[in-house]
Design an enzyme around this catalytic site. Structure first.
Site, PDB file in Angstrom:
ATOM      1  N   GLN A 107     -14.592   6.092 -36.397  1.00 23.38           N
ATOM      2  CA  GLN A 107     -13.270   5.272 -35.917  1.00 23.38           C
ATOM      3  C   GLN A 107     -13.847   4.402 -34.978  1.00 23.38           C
ATOM      4  OE1 GLN A 107     -10.535   9.070 -35.485  1.00 23.38           O
ATOM      5  NE2 GLN A 107      -9.129   7.540 -36.063  1.00 23.38           N
TER       6      GLN A 107
ATOM      7  N   CYS B 184      -2.844   8.951 -37.379  1.00 19.33           N
ATOM      8  CA  CYS B 184      -4.233   8.762 -37.454  1.00 19.33           C
ATOM      9  C   CYS B 184      -4.366   7.662 -36.712  1.00 19.33           C
ATOM     10  CB  CYS B 184      -5.091   8.596 -38.622  1.00 19.33           C
ATOM     11  SG  CYS B 184      -6.750   8.114 -38.574  1.00 19.33           S
ATOM     12  N   LEU B 185      -5.099   7.495 -35.806  1.00 15.80           N
ATOM     13  CA  LEU B 185      -5.345   6.271 -34.797  1.00 15.80           C
ATOM     14  C   LEU B 185      -5.757   4.858 -35.517  1.00 15.80           C
ATOM     15  CD1 LEU B 185      -6.692   7.686 -31.328  1.00 15.80           C
ATOM     16  CD2 LEU B 185      -4.401   7.013 -31.984  1.00 15.80           C
TER      17      LEU B 185
ATOM     18  N   GLY C 219      -7.102  13.264 -31.192  1.00 11.89           N
ATOM     19  CA  GLY C 219      -8.431  13.464 -31.961  1.00 11.89           C
ATOM     20  C   GLY C 219      -8.910  12.177 -32.325  1.00 11.89           C
TER      21      GLY C 219
ATOM     22  N   HIS D 259      -8.403  17.553 -39.448  1.00 13.21           N
ATOM     23  CA  HIS D 259      -8.382  16.002 -39.541  1.00 13.21           C
ATOM     24  C   HIS D 259      -9.673  15.270 -39.297  1.00 13.21           C
ATOM     25  CE1 HIS D 259      -5.778  12.292 -39.319  1.00 13.21           C
ATOM     26  NE2 HIS D 259      -6.901  11.952 -38.445  1.00 13.21           N
ATOM     27  N   GLU D 260     -10.177  15.780 -38.201  1.00 12.50           N
ATOM     28  CA  GLU D 260     -11.317  15.026 -37.422  1.00 12.50           C
ATOM     29  C   GLU D 260     -12.393  15.614 -38.349  1.00 12.50           C
ATOM     30  OE1 GLU D 260     -10.645  12.712 -35.568  1.00 12.50           O
ATOM     31  OE2 GLU D 260      -8.772  13.314 -35.154  1.00 12.50           O
TER      32      GLU D 260
ATOM     33  N   HIS E 185     -12.537  13.034 -41.216  1.00  9.14           N
ATOM     34  CA  HIS E 185     -13.206  11.822 -41.104  1.00  9.14           C
ATOM     35  C   HIS E 185     -14.795  11.813 -41.178  1.00  9.14           C
ATOM     36  CE1 HIS E 185     -10.076   9.039 -39.459  1.00  9.14           C
ATOM     37  NE2 HIS E 185      -9.592  10.076 -38.938  1.00  9.14           N
TER      38      HIS E 185
HETATM   39 NI    NI Z   1      -7.690  10.143 -37.797  1.00 10.65          NI
END
Ligand code: NI
Length: 171
Positions: free
Chosen positions: A51, A93-94, A46, A135-136, A139
């Site tokens: 991000q 998380c990226l 995701g 999660h997304e 963000h």
């Molecule tokens: Ni994330």
């Protein structure tokens, strides 16, 4: 085009994102394509627009991590309609590479969103997909998974990141 993934510490990750108002524009299609490419390159499931530095309510999700095109999901201006049950599992998380922690999420979620053409749809997610959607969606409200950890675990990760930043290994 692969875009740079912004790392934890940049304030853009902790701001409220604005709704997308213009659909079916070349710029929006390009952004969606770039986000899938960036996410697959980083082996994530995701990625949310903040991000890559854009305060827009847009996320891409692919729980197959690039293996199954049918699992590609674009959620624009998502609204969580229903949540049910509970699951506890490791999350990462990226934007916070190298760190994971146990996060409690709903087991099942129903979300309404728009696609890049502007069409409205609903999708139901269970298990990993529910986790990814929540999660997304977080963000887009400036919330990172760190906020769902125990204070002890959160501080431990923040301390390690501060050390990495001092060494120039976190940018
Ligand atoms: Ni994330």
């Amino acid at each position: 085009m692969i875009r740079k993934i912004i790392k934890y510490g940049d304030p853009v990750l902790e701001q409220y994102c604005d709704p997308v108002e213009e659909f079916d524009e070349p710029e929006l299609h390009q952004l969606v394509a770039d986000m899938f490419e960036t996410m697959n390159d980083a082996r994530g499931v995701g990625l949310a627009a903040p991000q890559v530095g854009l305060l827009k309510r847009l996320t891409v999700i692919d729980c197959s991590a690039g293996e199954d095109p049918e699992q590609k999901l674009v959620l624009i201006n998502p609204e969580i309609l229903e949540t049910e049950g509970e699951q506890i599992g490791e999350e990462g998380c990226l934007s916070i590479p190298g760190f994971q922690g146990d996060v409690t999420r709903a087991q099942r979620v129903v979300v309404r969103a728009r696609d890049a053409q502007g069409g409205s749809f609903e999708v139901e997610g269970d298990g990993l997909l529910a986790r990814a959607i929540l999660h997304e969606n977080d963000h887009l409200n400036g919330v990172l998974f760190l906020r769902h950890l125990t204070p002890l675990k959160r501080e431990l990760i923040k301390r390690k990141i501060r050390k990495l930043r001092k060494k120039g290994e976190w940018d």
